[in-house]
Scaffold this motif. Sequence first.
Motif, PDB file in Angstrom:
ATOM      1  N   ASP A 334      60.303  48.256  41.850  1.00  0.00           N
ATOM      2  CA  ASP A 334      59.047  49.210  42.089  1.00  0.00           C
ATOM      3  C   ASP A 334      58.909  49.682  40.984  1.00  0.00           C
ATOM      4  O   ASP A 334      57.397  49.607  41.292  1.00  0.00           O
ATOM      5  CB  ASP A 334      59.319  50.659  43.180  1.00  0.00           C
ATOM      6  N   GLN A 335      59.248  50.538  40.484  1.00  0.00           N
ATOM      7  CA  GLN A 335      59.175  51.293  39.042  1.00  0.00           C
ATOM      8  C   GLN A 335      57.632  49.966  38.041  1.00  0.00           C
ATOM      9  O   GLN A 335      56.801  50.440  37.742  1.00  0.00           O
ATOM     10  CB  GLN A 335      59.871  52.166  38.237  1.00  0.00           C
ATOM     11  N   GLN A 336      58.653  48.703  38.073  1.00  0.00           N
ATOM     12  CA  GLN A 336      58.045  47.729  37.394  1.00  0.00           C
ATOM     13  C   GLN A 336      56.319  47.338  37.599  1.00  0.00           C
ATOM     14  O   GLN A 336      55.653  46.369  36.989  1.00  0.00           O
ATOM     15  CB  GLN A 336      59.003  46.746  36.948  1.00  0.00           C
ATOM     16  N   GLU A 337      57.174  47.048  38.852  1.00  0.00           N
ATOM     17  CA  GLU A 337      55.757  46.389  39.515  1.00  0.00           C
ATOM     18  C   GLU A 337      54.009  48.226  39.042  1.00  0.00           C
ATOM     19  O   GLU A 337      53.013  47.519  39.149  1.00  0.00           O
ATOM     20  CB  GLU A 337      55.527  46.040  41.345  1.00  0.00           C
ATOM     21  N   LEU A 338      55.379  48.812  39.353  1.00  0.00           N
ATOM     22  CA  LEU A 338      53.528  49.920  39.321  1.00  0.00           C
ATOM     23  C   LEU A 338      52.759  49.795  38.404  1.00  0.00           C
ATOM     24  O   LEU A 338      51.534  50.319  37.872  1.00  0.00           O
ATOM     25  CB  LEU A 338      54.475  51.187  39.652  1.00  0.00           C
ATOM     26  N   LYS A 339      53.796  49.903  37.043  1.00  0.00           N
ATOM     27  CA  LYS A 339      53.905  50.118  35.679  1.00  0.00           C
ATOM     28  C   LYS A 339      52.769  48.949  35.696  1.00  0.00           C
ATOM     29  O   LYS A 339      51.293  47.973  34.847  1.00  0.00           O
ATOM     30  CB  LYS A 339      54.126  49.957  34.961  1.00  0.00           C
ATOM     31  N   ARG A 340      53.132  47.342  36.481  1.00  0.00           N
ATOM     32  CA  ARG A 340      51.935  46.087  35.686  1.00  0.00           C
ATOM     33  C   ARG A 340      50.873  46.620  36.618  1.00  0.00           C
ATOM     34  O   ARG A 340      49.895  46.456  35.691  1.00  0.00           O
ATOM     35  CB  ARG A 340      52.649  44.799  36.513  1.00  0.00           C
ATOM     36  N   ILE A 341      50.784  47.085  37.706  1.00  0.00           N
ATOM     37  CA  ILE A 341      49.499  47.264  38.566  1.00  0.00           C
ATOM     38  C   ILE A 341      48.221  47.477  37.476  1.00  0.00           C
ATOM     39  O   ILE A 341      47.167  47.888  37.543  1.00  0.00           O
ATOM     40  CB  ILE A 341      49.861  48.108  39.806  1.00  0.00           C
ATOM     41  N   ALA A 342      48.918  49.197  37.370  1.00  0.00           N
ATOM     42  CA  ALA A 342      48.293  49.959  36.090  1.00  0.00           C
ATOM     43  C   ALA A 342      47.559  49.263  34.816  1.00  0.00           C
ATOM     44  O   ALA A 342      46.938  50.054  34.522  1.00  0.00           O
ATOM     45  CB  ALA A 342      49.583  51.178  35.503  1.00  0.00           C
ATOM     46  N   HIS A 343      48.355  48.157  34.912  1.00  0.00           N
ATOM     47  CA  HIS A 343      48.009  47.928  33.358  1.00  0.00           C
ATOM     48  C   HIS A 343      47.118  46.935  33.373  1.00  0.00           C
ATOM     49  O   HIS A 343      47.209  45.603  32.606  1.00  0.00           O
ATOM     50  CB  HIS A 343      48.903  48.354  32.580  1.00  0.00           C
ATOM     51  N   HIS A 344      47.077  46.033  34.792  1.00  0.00           N
ATOM     52  CA  HIS A 344      47.070  45.013  34.305  1.00  0.00           C
ATOM     53  C   HIS A 344      45.332  45.211  36.373  1.00  0.00           C
ATOM     54  O   HIS A 344      45.413  45.936  36.474  1.00  0.00           O
ATOM     55  CB  HIS A 344      47.384  43.366  35.254  1.00  0.00           C
ATOM     56  N   ASP A 345      44.922  43.828  35.273  1.00  0.00           N
ATOM     57  CA  ASP A 345      43.046  44.251  36.402  1.00  0.00           C
ATOM     58  C   ASP A 345      43.690  43.140  37.566  1.00  0.00           C
ATOM     59  O   ASP A 345      44.937  41.745  37.251  1.00  0.00           O
ATOM     60  CB  ASP A 345      42.046  42.910  35.042  1.00  0.00           C
ATOM     61  N   SER A 346      43.062  43.805  38.795  1.00  0.00           N
ATOM     62  CA  SER A 346      43.595  42.651  39.780  1.00  0.00           C
ATOM     63  C   SER A 346      43.332  41.602  40.088  1.00  0.00           C
ATOM     64  O   SER A 346      44.010  40.867  41.074  1.00  0.00           O
ATOM     65  CB  SER A 346      43.369  43.778  40.986  1.00  0.00           C
ATOM     66  N   LEU A 347      42.232  41.278  40.044  1.00  0.00           N
ATOM     67  CA  LEU A 347      41.616  40.167  40.036  1.00  0.00           C
ATOM     68  C   LEU A 347      42.486  38.217  39.100  1.00  0.00           C
ATOM     69  O   LEU A 347      42.568  37.728  39.615  1.00  0.00           O
ATOM     70  CB  LEU A 347      39.567  40.301  40.209  1.00  0.00           C
ATOM     71  N   ASP A 389      24.601  36.394  42.758  1.00  0.00           N
ATOM     72  CA  ASP A 389      23.762  36.850  43.909  1.00  0.00           C
ATOM     73  C   ASP A 389      23.505  34.739  44.640  1.00  0.00           C
ATOM     74  O   ASP A 389      23.185  35.040  46.167  1.00  0.00           O
ATOM     75  CB  ASP A 389      22.241  36.943  43.591  1.00  0.00           C
ATOM     76  N   ARG A 390      23.341  34.130  43.851  1.00  0.00           N
ATOM     77  CA  ARG A 390      23.355  32.274  44.488  1.00  0.00           C
ATOM     78  C   ARG A 390      24.704  32.026  45.650  1.00  0.00           C
ATOM     79  O   ARG A 390      23.850  31.864  46.734  1.00  0.00           O
ATOM     80  CB  ARG A 390      23.419  31.788  43.900  1.00  0.00           C
ATOM     81  N   TYR A 391      25.931  32.148  45.071  1.00  0.00           N
ATOM     82  CA  TYR A 391      27.083  31.744  45.539  1.00  0.00           C
ATOM     83  C   TYR A 391      28.190  32.786  46.287  1.00  0.00           C
ATOM     84  O   TYR A 391      28.512  32.024  47.228  1.00  0.00           O
ATOM     85  CB  TYR A 391      27.807  31.013  44.616  1.00  0.00           C
ATOM     86  N   GLY A 392      27.504  34.238  46.014  1.00  0.00           N
ATOM     87  CA  GLY A 392      28.535  34.878  46.737  1.00  0.00           C
ATOM     88  C   GLY A 392      29.691  35.171  46.414  1.00  0.00           C
ATOM     89  O   GLY A 392      30.267  34.332  44.658  1.00  0.00           O
ATOM     90  N   HIS A 393      29.763  36.480  46.156  1.00  0.00           N
ATOM     91  CA  HIS A 393      31.231  37.442  45.561  1.00  0.00           C
ATOM     92  C   HIS A 393      32.520  36.944  45.548  1.00  0.00           C
ATOM     93  O   HIS A 393      32.866  36.689  44.430  1.00  0.00           O
ATOM     94  CB  HIS A 393      31.348  38.553  46.087  1.00  0.00           C
ATOM     95  N   ASP A 394      32.812  35.644  46.565  1.00  0.00           N
ATOM     96  CA  ASP A 394      34.220  34.717  46.865  1.00  0.00           C
ATOM     97  C   ASP A 394      33.793  33.793  45.397  1.00  0.00           C
ATOM     98  O   ASP A 394      35.116  33.712  44.085  1.00  0.00           O
ATOM     99  CB  ASP A 394      34.484  34.594  47.690  1.00  0.00           C
ATOM    100  N   VAL A 395      32.716  33.070  45.589  1.00  0.00           N
ATOM    101  CA  VAL A 395      32.284  32.670  44.246  1.00  0.00           C
ATOM    102  C   VAL A 395      32.392  33.130  43.171  1.00  0.00           C
ATOM    103  O   VAL A 395      33.808  32.782  41.880  1.00  0.00           O
ATOM    104  CB  VAL A 395      30.987  31.498  44.694  1.00  0.00           C
TER     105      VAL A 395
END
Length: 504
Positions: A334-347, A389-395
Amino acid sequence: MYEAAINHITSRASVSTPQVLEDLAEIFPWSDNFAVGIEVIDNQHKRLVQLINLLASHLAYQSDIDTLNHIFDELANYASYHFESEERIWQEHLAATELNRNHIHEHCEFSNHIRGLHQEIANQSIDSIVEKTLSYLTQWLAFHILESDMRMAKLCQRLINGEPLDQARLQAEEEMKGAVGVLVKTILTMYDSLTTRTLQLMREMIARQKSEARLRLAADVINHTLEAICITDAQGRIMEINPAFSYATGFAEDEVCGRALQDLESDPGIQESDAQARWNTVRQRGHWSGSIWYRNKDGSNREQWVTLSAIRNEEDQISHFAAIFSNVGDLISDQQELKRIAHHDSLTGLPNRILLDDRLELALAHAERNPHMLAICYIDLDGFKPVNDRYGHDVGDQLLQQLALRLKQVVRGEDTVARVGGDEFVLLLTRLQSSAELPPLLQRLLQQITAPMELAGQSISISASIGVVLYPQHGQDKLSLLKRADEAMYQVKAKGKSDFCILD
């Protein structure tokens, strides 16, 4: 369930205010008997009654002084607004009458009294002035509506209908005689008594609801936490377990209740004297924490970080123990996962600005000790907003994810590709022998970025502007290097985009 543990936990728990204020009985119930027949005045009277009931609820609930001050201010301000509205109506028809002057005087007295009560709330204990405050508010408003406002309204209605002032006054006074006077006295007595009784009922109901809410909160915490918890009696025999305990060990409640918690331990290296010393520590100090191996129902063994707490009753005698278990392996992951989340872009999964800063500091320190060249490339996508704007945020999100993979394919494993904004990336290139290595690399980057992507059944292309600076030529610290790389990128934007610029 868990009554002993719950009482221990809730003795210090901070419980958020429930929706009890909306459910309390009204200390000043509105009825149609209070309607004077002028809609705007009736609506404003209803609002004043609501504010009095709200103030009563908060006083009974013992809200903080800031909340009470806010309600008092709202009551005083709305009363002033109502008086001004009401006086405009009376002024239009009764400007020169003594009745109107007396009415205005009553308004002034009310406002002064409210300000005085407000000061008392600020300077005295709330309980000492509750009944006096609400008795005055309810009596004054009931009398004012049924006696003064009702008389003024009846008189105005007759004047509006064309009656002469003297005749209208006589008719209005006639209507106010007899049963109405008796009704006023009865209502005043009723509200005075109702104030005291209702407040007491409010306090009793609130005290009970607070206690029940604390018990429910504590039970919900125990039942819904991911940590395994069990409650034992004073001899260490299990009495209750929570769902997480069953999930972690495989034991159902009826399979462990009555067993000694110590019987579930599985570490052969632990001596009986060690276990007894642990329990003695809990009894003497109230708490113990440490690592213990326990055997699950399937025979497997798991190392748990255990916190044992003694629970004392009203006579200060230990009546129960609470044990909370945390899987050590799970804590590390869990600590490693929290560290990864804190230091990496979620997308994109790329390092974020925080991790980029750390790596840039390390790279600069290493380059200073072992002289070699670093390059920082600031990438800003051209035309990303029109794609969104043309294709949407998912694209748009899919495009960023593919682009992140392409950028990582161009650079070496020791280099860093970071996402620092919506469509902004930074490349940290280390251990460069010379600046001559950069142009071919930057050309490959642009080729990867501009290559069409198949997204949502469409072939989509974008480009990028890249600004590049070198260490130590263009700066000695990370802030100045990033700033100058950003400036170089904007030079590319100014010249037509889709290119790179290595700062001179």
